[in-house]
Design an enzyme around this catalytic site. Structure first.
Site, PDB file in Angstrom:
ATOM      1  N   LYS A  27     -13.662   4.729  -0.974  1.00 50.11           N
ATOM      2  CA  LYS A  27     -12.625   3.469  -0.667  1.00 50.11           C
ATOM      3  C   LYS A  27     -13.518   2.301  -1.280  1.00 50.11           C
ATOM      4  O   LYS A  27     -14.953   2.731  -1.279  1.00 50.11           O
ATOM      5  CB  LYS A  27     -12.668   3.320   0.851  1.00 50.11           C
ATOM      6  CG  LYS A  27     -11.369   2.346   1.162  1.00 50.11           C
ATOM      7  CD  LYS A  27     -10.181   3.166   1.006  1.00 50.11           C
ATOM      8  CE  LYS A  27      -8.848   2.256   1.259  1.00 50.11           C
ATOM      9  NZ  LYS A  27      -7.635   3.058   1.393  1.00 50.11           N
ATOM     10  N   GLY A  45       4.733  -5.801   8.420  1.00 49.63           N
ATOM     11  CA  GLY A  45       4.283  -5.763   7.046  1.00 49.63           C
ATOM     12  C   GLY A  45       5.629  -6.105   6.035  1.00 49.63           C
ATOM     13  O   GLY A  45       6.861  -6.057   6.554  1.00 49.63           O
ATOM     14  N   PHE A  46       5.376  -6.616   4.824  1.00 49.01           N
ATOM     15  CA  PHE A  46       6.489  -6.589   3.926  1.00 49.01           C
ATOM     16  C   PHE A  46       5.715  -6.214   2.623  1.00 49.01           C
ATOM     17  O   PHE A  46       6.369  -6.797   1.470  1.00 49.01           O
ATOM     18  CB  PHE A  46       7.159  -8.017   3.868  1.00 49.01           C
ATOM     19  CG  PHE A  46       6.296  -9.262   3.528  1.00 49.01           C
ATOM     20  CD1 PHE A  46       5.987  -9.653   2.366  1.00 49.01           C
ATOM     21  CD2 PHE A  46       5.691  -9.914   4.860  1.00 49.01           C
ATOM     22  CE1 PHE A  46       4.999 -10.587   2.392  1.00 49.01           C
ATOM     23  CE2 PHE A  46       4.947 -11.064   4.457  1.00 49.01           C
ATOM     24  CZ  PHE A  46       4.731 -11.582   3.162  1.00 49.01           C
ATOM     25  N   ASP A  79      -4.766  -0.627  -2.551  1.00 44.94           N
ATOM     26  CA  ASP A  79      -4.652  -0.428  -1.231  1.00 44.94           C
ATOM     27  C   ASP A  79      -3.867  -1.881  -0.898  1.00 44.94           C
ATOM     28  O   ASP A  79      -3.496  -2.613  -1.603  1.00 44.94           O
ATOM     29  CB  ASP A  79      -5.948  -0.365  -0.625  1.00 44.94           C
ATOM     30  CG  ASP A  79      -5.761   0.223   1.010  1.00 44.94           C
ATOM     31  OD1 ASP A  79      -5.566   1.234   1.076  1.00 44.94           O
ATOM     32  OD2 ASP A  79      -6.081  -0.789   1.880  1.00 44.94           O
ATOM     33  N   ASN A  93       3.911  -3.559  -0.098  1.00 47.06           N
ATOM     34  CA  ASN A  93       4.166  -2.161  -0.934  1.00 47.06           C
ATOM     35  C   ASN A  93       4.471  -1.043  -0.031  1.00 47.06           C
ATOM     36  O   ASN A  93       5.590  -0.291  -0.181  1.00 47.06           O
ATOM     37  CB  ASN A  93       3.146  -1.862  -1.843  1.00 47.06           C
ATOM     38  CG  ASN A  93       3.257  -0.301  -2.439  1.00 47.06           C
ATOM     39  OD1 ASN A  93       2.819   0.812  -2.023  1.00 47.06           O
ATOM     40  ND2 ASN A  93       4.225  -0.516  -3.568  1.00 47.06           N
ATOM     41  N   VAL A  94       3.827  -0.928   0.995  1.00 47.84           N
ATOM     42  CA  VAL A  94       4.124   0.380   2.009  1.00 47.84           C
ATOM     43  C   VAL A  94       5.389   0.011   2.617  1.00 47.84           C
ATOM     44  O   VAL A  94       6.289   0.822   2.949  1.00 47.84           O
ATOM     45  CB  VAL A  94       2.794   0.602   2.648  1.00 47.84           C
ATOM     46  CG1 VAL A  94       3.217   1.535   3.966  1.00 47.84           C
ATOM     47  CG2 VAL A  94       1.651   0.756   1.897  1.00 47.84           C
ATOM     48  N   ALA A  95       5.489  -0.872   3.255  1.00 49.30           N
ATOM     49  CA  ALA A  95       6.588  -1.491   4.034  1.00 49.30           C
ATOM     50  C   ALA A  95       7.988  -1.156   3.225  1.00 49.30           C
ATOM     51  O   ALA A  95       9.071  -1.014   3.847  1.00 49.30           O
ATOM     52  CB  ALA A  95       6.536  -2.925   4.716  1.00 49.30           C
ATOM     53  N   TRP A  96       7.974  -1.856   1.895  1.00 50.41           N
ATOM     54  CA  TRP A  96       8.924  -1.904   1.024  1.00 50.41           C
ATOM     55  C   TRP A  96       9.471  -0.284   0.671  1.00 50.41           C
ATOM     56  O   TRP A  96      10.536  -0.042   0.929  1.00 50.41           O
ATOM     57  CB  TRP A  96       8.554  -2.452  -0.364  1.00 50.41           C
ATOM     58  CG  TRP A  96       9.392  -2.249  -1.389  1.00 50.41           C
ATOM     59  CD1 TRP A  96      10.582  -2.792  -1.737  1.00 50.41           C
ATOM     60  CD2 TRP A  96       9.043  -1.130  -2.471  1.00 50.41           C
ATOM     61  NE1 TRP A  96      11.045  -2.182  -2.955  1.00 50.41           N
ATOM     62  CE2 TRP A  96      10.222  -1.488  -3.255  1.00 50.41           C
ATOM     63  CE3 TRP A  96       7.936  -0.334  -2.652  1.00 50.41           C
ATOM     64  CZ2 TRP A  96      10.415  -0.517  -4.697  1.00 50.41           C
ATOM     65  CZ3 TRP A  96       8.051   0.092  -4.127  1.00 50.41           C
ATOM     66  CH2 TRP A  96       9.154   0.262  -4.960  1.00 50.41           C
TER      67      TRP A  96
END
Ligand code: GLU
Length: 447
Positions: free
Chosen positions: A124, A236-237, A164, A239-242
């Site tokens: 990471k 969230g909003f 990330d 990339n992952v939430a999308w």
């Protein structure tokens, strides 16, 4: 080994590294029994070795903002474990980044990557650079300055960063451009999450969210339930939430909440495709305000300042934002409002008290390292395509992603089934990931 003893030693050695100690404790508690059945692990001091990163690079990143002022940040790359493959994991750009945060993420990544069935070690990196409010030019200059230091530490068979929090396709593009200039080689496989015209895998942007929903489907199926018609609250909003909202809708669920640092948007009739598209604009604006959704879609979304997604009644909660974003109080509120399942999509999104509450109150729970592994798994598929100089179409990548998520679910069931037939997904994921990495370390000798 005794978890308590190892933790006491780590606490003394790394006081204040809260997130790192939390992540290590969760894994050690899960694996203690299995570990103690393997004297060969104890003899090779596997636990003492696996909790320490192989190496940490720390560097200064200096860049010039739009006003012509010199700015200085700190950059890091933590190469955690390379027992089963080259170092692999994302870069996080966020104002709260510390070595402790990246050590926890690198540690988690090691086990997550092992679960994917692909040969990838754990890493990471990132910086305390805050993208909020930055212009596109500033983002580009920062990425270029960051890569000036990082390029020497990475390579397609050595260490492969990706995105990330705060690092998406745009940032990967700027990072890759500078890498290519410095290395004087195209080396497509040195970063993943690239653009689709220059070596990126189709579906990589969607993969974390899609994978999370495939995993959730398998978990529900095992529990005799169906996702169709269920209400989903997600935080969230980005990339992952999308990706999660897109797939949840596709599978017939209703996404009734998304959230941001400023509050929550309640969406009583469920998110629409137009709203999902608008999430991308919200991320690109670097404003970091979920209120923008309610301003754009006034009849459909209602903004409630200062509230979390967990205050909105739902069946399924999907934390998609940041570590420790869901507390024990949130867990209680979710249950009181009818929630019966929580799949953690963010890394270590739930606090230990929340997990304990879920597990002792009949709420289905699965941890991030299993649920969100579809992102890095698709990065692994991107690496394969790059190494073969080919690209697969969407149906091929989607089928492989689906297969991987099914296999991760099976590993959790194999190692986490309780005597009463229910599944402890935390234990299952930790033991499955640990056994793979530990066995490889043992076979490779004391290094
Ligand atoms: N940052 C993502 C994760 O936490 C993806 C890493 C990658 O694709 O290498 O797994």
């Amino acid at each position: 080994m005794r978890t308590q003893d190892i933790m006491a030693r780590l606490q003394a050695k790394y006081p204040g590294e809260k997130e790192y100690l939390q992540a290590v404790q969760e894994v050690l508690e899960s694996i203690e029994d299995v570990y103690n059945q393997h004297p060969e692990f104890e003899k090779a001091k596997i636990v003492e070795r696996i909790v320490e990163p192989d190496r940490i690079f720390t560097f200064r990143v200096t860049w010039i903002d739009d006003r012509g002022e010199v700015q200085t940040n700190t950059g890091y790359r933590i190469q955690f474990n390379s027992a089963i493959g080259p170092y692999k994991g994302g870069l996080r750009f966020h104002k709260a980044v510390t070595p402790s945060m990246l050590k926890f993420l690198g540690f988690e990544q090691t086990f997550k990557n092992a679960l994917t069935t692909l040969p990838m070690g754990g890493a990471k990196g990132g910086s305390d650079f805050d993208p909020v409010g930055k212009t596109n030019d500033e983002i580009m200059r920062f990425c270029q300055a960051f890569m000036l230091e990082l390029w020497n530490c990475i390579g397609p068979d050595q260490d492969i960063p990706a995105g990330d929090v705060g690092v998406g396709g745009r940032e990967i593009g700027y990072l890759y451009g500078m890498y290519k200039k410095l290395a004087r080689q195209y080396n497509t496989g040195v970063l993943t999450g690239k653009g689709s015209t220059w070596g990126g895998s189709i579906l990589r942007p969607e993969a974390t969210g899609f994978g999370a929903l495939y995993f959730t489907q398998h978990l529900l199926e095992k529990a005799g339930k169906d996702i169709k018609g269920k209400k989903v609250a997600l935080s969230g909003f980005g990339n992952v939430a999308w990706g999660a909202a897109t797939k949840a809708r596709e599978l017939g669920a209703q996404v009734v909440a998304i959230s941001g640092p400023d509050g929550v948007c309640e969406i009583p009739d469920g998110i629409t495709p137009e709203m999902i598209d608008y999430m991308l604009d919200m991320r690109a604006s670097n404003r970091n305000k979920v209120e923008d959704m309610a301003v754009k879609f006034p009849g459909l979304a209602r903004f409630i300042p200062g509230k979390k997604a967990w205050s909105v009644p739902c069946d399924i909660a999907l934390p998609c934002a940041f570590q420790n974003e869901l507390s024990e109080d949130d867990a209680r509120e979710l249950k009181a409002n009818g929630c019966w399942c929580c799949c953690e999509v963010s890394n270590m999104g739930c606090q230990p008290g929340a997990i304990h509450f879920f597990q002792h109150n009949g709420i289905l729970f699965a941890p991030g390292k299993a649920v969100n592994a579809g992102g890095v798994a698709t990065s692994g598929l991107e690496m394969t395509q790059n190494a073969e100089h080919i690209s697969w179409d969407a149906s091929e990548v989607d089928a492989k992603l689906h297969f991987i998520m099914k296999s991760i679910h099976e590993q959790c069931v194999k190692f986490g089934t309780r005597p009463d037939g229910s599944v402890d997904y935390v234990k299952g994921a930790n033991i499955a990931g640990f056994m793979k990495v530990a066995t490889a370390m043992l076979e490779q000798g004391t290094i």
